[in-house]
Design a protein around this motif. Structure first.
Motif, mmCIF file in Angstrom:
data_model
loop_
_atom_site.group_PDB
_atom_site.id
_atom_site.type_symbol
_atom_site.label_atom_id
_atom_site.label_comp_id
_atom_site.label_asym_id
_atom_site.label_seq_id
_atom_site.Cartn_x
_atom_site.Cartn_y
_atom_site.Cartn_z
ATOM 1 N N THR A 1 0.843 -1.194 0.000
ATOM 2 C CA THR A 1 0.000 0.000 0.000
ATOM 3 C C THR A 1 0.878 1.244 0.000
ATOM 4 O OG1 THR A 1 -1.767 -1.140 1.186
ATOM 5 C CG2 THR A 1 -1.792 1.267 1.241
ATOM 6 N N GLU A 2 0.661 2.081 -0.993
ATOM 7 C CA GLU A 2 1.413 3.333 -1.121
ATOM 8 C C GLU A 2 0.524 4.493 -0.673
ATOM 9 O OE1 GLU A 2 4.467 3.308 -2.047
ATOM 10 O OE2 GLU A 2 4.775 1.508 -3.253
ATOM 11 N N ARG A 3 1.084 5.377 0.123
ATOM 12 C CA ARG A 3 0.379 6.583 0.541
ATOM 13 C C ARG A 3 0.945 7.753 -0.256
ATOM 14 N NH1 ARG A 3 -2.431 6.649 5.182
ATOM 15 N NH2 ARG A 3 -1.657 8.708 5.796
ATOM 16 N N ILE A 4 0.136 8.292 -1.144
ATOM 17 C CA ILE A 4 0.580 9.326 -2.072
ATOM 18 C C ILE A 4 -0.052 10.657 -1.682
ATOM 19 C CG2 ILE A 4 0.536 10.100 -4.479
ATOM 20 C CD1 ILE A 4 0.633 7.186 -5.323
ATOM 21 N N ALA A 5 0.789 11.590 -1.267
ATOM 22 C CA ALA A 5 0.313 12.937 -0.956
ATOM 23 C C ALA A 5 -0.096 13.633 -2.250
ATOM 24 C CB ALA A 5 1.402 13.726 -0.251
ATOM 25 N N SER B 1 -6.311 16.972 1.763
ATOM 26 C CA SER B 1 -5.893 17.006 3.169
ATOM 27 C C SER B 1 -5.229 15.709 3.622
ATOM 28 C CB SER B 1 -7.096 17.295 4.070
ATOM 29 O OG SER B 1 -8.112 16.313 3.887
ATOM 30 N N ALA B 2 -5.558 14.609 2.988
ATOM 31 C CA ALA B 2 -4.999 13.314 3.408
ATOM 32 C C ALA B 2 -4.413 12.602 2.199
ATOM 33 C CB ALA B 2 -6.081 12.449 4.048
ATOM 34 N N PRO B 3 -3.359 11.816 2.398
ATOM 35 C CA PRO B 3 -2.783 11.068 1.279
ATOM 36 C C PRO B 3 -3.780 10.050 0.722
ATOM 37 C CG PRO B 3 -1.291 11.100 3.156
ATOM 38 C CD PRO B 3 -2.608 11.624 3.646
ATOM 39 N N ARG B 4 -3.669 9.776 -0.550
ATOM 40 C CA ARG B 4 -4.454 8.716 -1.161
ATOM 41 C C ARG B 4 -3.705 7.395 -0.978
ATOM 42 N NH1 ARG B 4 -6.903 10.661 -7.017
ATOM 43 N NH2 ARG B 4 -7.486 12.795 -6.414
ATOM 44 N N GLU B 5 -4.459 6.344 -0.786
ATOM 45 C CA GLU B 5 -3.863 5.018 -0.672
ATOM 46 C C GLU B 5 -4.099 4.246 -1.965
ATOM 47 O OE1 GLU B 5 -5.058 2.930 2.818
ATOM 48 O OE2 GLU B 5 -3.927 4.252 4.161
ATOM 49 N N VAL B 6 -3.004 3.799 -2.555
ATOM 50 C CA VAL B 6 -3.070 2.983 -3.767
ATOM 51 C C VAL B 6 -2.225 1.743 -3.513
ATOM 52 C CG1 VAL B 6 -3.423 4.965 -5.282
ATOM 53 C CG2 VAL B 6 -1.109 4.146 -4.825
ATOM 54 N N VAL B 7 -2.413 0.728 -4.333
ATOM 55 C CA VAL B 7 -1.743 -0.550 -4.103
ATOM 56 C C VAL B 7 -0.890 -0.922 -5.314
ATOM 57 C CG1 VAL B 7 -2.070 -3.028 -3.722
ATOM 58 C CG2 VAL B 7 -3.533 -1.369 -2.540
#
Length: 841
Positions: A404-408, A413-419
């Motif tokens: 899971t990658e957290r991309i600002a 306001s919050a990072p998006r989570e992508v896989v």
């Protein structure tokens, strides 16, 4: 004897030849928002350019004070008190000259574009993170050498010291940061080696295209033969278990490029923060959408050679190198001189990496071209219909690794989570759960120790052939030919790179990922050929397959897809002719050969036209023009213009259709130039000689008509350079207003050469504008180092306000050079600026 038709050294100056270009530059200088220095057509003398004020900076990470002397061409000569201080200074000064370019490279490589540019970049960030090195960092650092980590730490300390300076003094920020409304990031040493996307990735897209062609059956097999030359000759076979018709070619190509290509700024994905107004419908939209067409390996060629003392006029070795890459502003290459206890090296590398990959260290000299070993494979998986996160491997369902990658994202306001998902072979490029299949990349350049070009830290400090060869045996990516010379009079050539062993397939098509097709390790570097002090007295490489046919490596499947051999063929003709004449090679000879503009493929086609006649007036006029021409791609030549338009836009497509039919031609497009010429010379029964001659004749009128529409009806006024234009485009050219674009871009000048001349000048088929070639050229007088010559276009600086941003482009265009000064006394004579660096906390 072969005719030595080299590009003349006594070309008229840029001002005489291209007055419109000079006027355009004068207009740029008037752009009030950004000041520009004018361009000189000859290297300025000491009296031409005033000295700049001295400056001083406090640089955390330095152990002792360091001094930087910047010469009039923008090359920094860094004198440090300790070995690692030299790399601190390099990082600091490189950031001073190229900060936005370096920051963009890091941001793209780490997948952090969305943080500053917005949500349109999220998917490319996810893809970029998929091809980061994710292995153990301890093993990674050890793979390069004992002090690799310390070098990276020193370099990034220097970069961070300059980033801290510009954060404290925003006036120092390059203008791109203001245009885009963000601040540069701090670096970590791991960034330097974890990023892998810049390594000239090759082969996977060709596997995709080959599968697509073979899906079409017999016509597709012919199409693939026309699409890409294979050397040594091999007949590709569909691997057992692969259905080539299941390969989603367009989607996979797009996924691969999302992970590996440089960022493409468009008005759809980039918001300009500057108050500079944009003009609705201006050509920036068109510019942003244009991309080079055809096989991208056309942009990856290079030339290098080394000449033994017995053949030179100096009695010393001569080493020459002109690596070819996609053109742009700023230049990809960055020249530097690193002088410290135990090291005194000068040459060029890439601004975001420590050290030098091309140049010399006062004892040995080195220069590179690409060696096209096959370091990639595409794996195809069957997915579990009950669990799309599992794929079949050796008769069982094996789970993928999910990260899971957290991309600002800017404005959120919050990072998006992508896989991102990974199989045992590598990152998944595309998954199609509905069709129960997935596709992953396996790449040698994702292995430990494979950070592109970082291995040059090892060989740039070698002192003799044995040390150099040992360093090249550890070299990983990309595959390279290195030529070598030393002050003892020795010369050599050695290729290097991590070569996968494929025990049961050739690597030319995708393979099932179910365990039947596994790499069984990597070849030892000693398995590749090399030459040391060859009897012929010289070595030339130009990305051709230069593995000798009788060498054991020729049968080991190192690689099959090389660059077109036309440049190598022409250069070897020139060398052989001069040796046969008993003449010795001078430094100027190497300069002329780097700028040679004779196309041997054109000469071969001209032989086929020699006896042809036509009653059609337009065809007859075309024949008269070409039959009196010798294949020299001069910018002032009308026949060169006709040949290039005819061969690339009309003749080659017609040959593809004649050889593979209409459907096959679409699979082969744009087609391989060598295959086209070979089929015309030897029709193989695919067409008769009469049909071949008719094809040659019937395609000429369309080329004449296109040139008439573009250049007017007076054929005497046609010039290749009126179409073939040299420009260095900035990455933001497509998204800024016209005035800013004129400040960022460099040049729009008539250009000689073609994709198949030693002076490579690859162009976009849609408008003939230059896309790739040798922006950097170097000729070294080994041992008499101050007599060495170099040019780096468009200039050393990445700051559009600097006089060194574009000053070398006119010289480069006319095949001219500047001194690569090395001794302290020579450097002092050319110094325009002094910078003092002092240790700080």
């Amino acid at each position: 004897m072969t005719r030595m038709n080299l590009r003349p050294a006594s070309r008229r100056s840029l001002g005489q030849r291209h007055s419109s270009g000079a006027l355009a530059l004068a207009g740029i200088a008037a752009f009030s928002a950004f000041g520009l220095a004018g361009c000189a057509s000859n290297p300025p003398s000491s009296s031409d350019t005033p000295a700049r004020p001295s400056s001083s900076f406090t640089v955390p990470g330095l152990e002792k004070p360091a001094e930087v002397l910047v010469d009039r061409w923008g090359v920094p000569h860094m004198y440090a008190g300790t070995l690692y201080d030299a790399f601190v200074a390099q990082g600091f000064i490189a950031a001073r000259d190229r900060l936005w370019q370096m920051d963009l490279w890091r941001k793209r490589g780490l997948g952090e574009m969305a943080k500053d540019f917005g949500p349109a970049w999220v998917d490319s960030d996810r893809a970029a993170r998929a091809v980061l090195y994710r292995g153990d960092m301890y093993r990674e650092w050890l793979a390069y050498g004992s002090d690799a980590k310390r070098v990276a730490e020193a370099f990034t300390a220097g970069v961070n010291a300059y980033v801290a300076q510009v954060r404290a003094q925003p006036a120092l920020l390059p203008p791109e940061f203001a245009l885009l409304g963000y601040q540069p990031a701090m670096w970590s040493p791991e960034d330097v080696v974890r990023i892998r996307h810049h390594g000239l990735t090759l082969n996977l897209t060709s596997e995709i295209d080959r599968a697509r062609a073979f899906c079409a059956g017999g016509a597709g097999v012919k199409a693939d033969w026309l699409r890409r030359e294979l050397d040594p000759p091999v007949n590709p076979r569909v691997p057992q278990g692969l259905d080539p018709c299941t390969i989603p070619a367009a989607e996979l190509r797009a996924a691969y490029l999302r992970a590996t290509e440089p960022p493409q700024f468009t008005k759809a994905n980039t918001r300009i923060a500057s108050v500079v107004a944009r003009v609705p419908g201006d050509v920036g939209d068109e510019l942003a959408q244009q991309a080079p067409e055809g096989d991208p390996t056309g942009a990856y060629g290079s030339n290098n050679w080394v000449i033994a003392p017995k053949l030179t006029s100096t009695g010393r070795p001569i080493l020459a190198n002109d690596p070819h890459r996609a053109h742009g502003a700023p230049s990809l290459r960055y020249m530097a001189h690193l002088s410290a206890p135990g090291m005194d090296a000068i040459g060029a590398g890439e601004p975001f990496l420590p050290g030098l990959s091309i140049g010399h260290n006062g004892t040995i000299a080195f220069g590179l071209t690409r060696f096209y070993m096959d370091q990639e494979d595409l794996y195809v998986y069957q997915l579990n219909p009950r669990n799309a996160n599992e794929y079949r491997y050796q008769g069982r369902w094996e789970p993928m690794v999910r990260v899971t990658e957290r991309i600002a994202v800017k404005g959120e306001s919050a990072p998006r989570e992508v896989v991102n998902t990974f199989t045992r072979h590598g990152p998944v490029l595309l998954a199609e759960p509905g069709r129960q299949r997935a596709f992953a990349l396996r790449a040698a350049w994702l292995e430990p120790g494979m950070a592109p070009y970082f291995g040059s830290m090892d060989y740039m400090r070698a002192r003799n052939w044995d040390q150099f060869r040992a360093a090249m045996n550890r070299w990983g990516a990309p595959g390279e030919n290195q030529v070598y010379a030393d002050t003892g009079g020795n010369v050599g050539w050695i290729p290097g790179g991590l070569t996968p062993i494929r025990p049961n397939w050739d690597g030319l098509m995708p393979v099932p990922g179910d365990g039947r097709y596994e790499w069984s390790g990597f070849r030892n570097g000693d398995e590749l050929p090399f030459e040391f002090n060859p009897a012929r007295g010289y070595v030339v490489t130009a990305n051709e397959n230069n593995i000798p046919p009788d060498h054991p490596a020729a049968k080991k499947g190192v690689g099959y897809e090389w660059s077109d051999a036309a440049r190598a063929r022409r250069l070897k003709e020139l060398f052989a002719a001069k040796v046969a004449a008993g003449s010795r090679f001078s430094i100027e000879d190497s300069e002329r050969m780097q700028n040679d503009i004779v196309a041997t493929p054109a000469q071969r086609v001209l032989k086929l036209l020699a006896g042809l006649r036509s009653d059609d007036a337009q065809t007859a006029a075309a024949l008269r023009m070409l039959q009196g021409w010798d294949g020299t791609m001069d910018r002032d030549s009308a026949p060169a213009a006709l040949y290039e338009v005819w061969s690339s836009k009309f003749l080659r497509p017609a040959v593809l259709k004649a050889g593979a039919g209409d459907a096959g031609a679409a699979l082969a497009a744009p087609g391989d130039n060598t295959r086209m010429v070979l089929l015309l010379e030897n029709p193989f029964g695919w067409v008769s000689n009469e049909q071949r001659d008719a094809l040659l004749l019937k395609t000429l009128p369309a080329a004449m008509q296109e040139l008439g529409a573009r250049l007017g009806s007076d054929t005497a006024s046609w010039k290749w350079g009126a179409l073939h234009r040299a420009e260095f485009r900035h990455p933001l050219a497509g998204v800024v207003d016209p005035a800013t674009r004129r400040k960022l871009d460099v040049g729009d000048w008539p250009m000689s050469g073609s994709s198949f001349t030693p002076m490579a000048a690859t162009y976009r088929a849609s408008d003939y504008k230059l896309t790739a070639g040798a922006s950097f050229r170097m000729v070294l007088d080994v041992g008499n180092w101050d007599a060495s010559r170099v040019v780096n276009a468009p200039g050393q600086s990445g700051n559009p306000d600097s006089p060194n941003y574009r000053d070398l482009a006119p010289l480069w265009l006319d095949g001219k050079y500047v001194p690569l000064v090395y001794s302290r006394s020579a450097v002092e004579k050319e110094t325009l600026e002094r910078i003092q660096l002092t240790p700080g906390k």
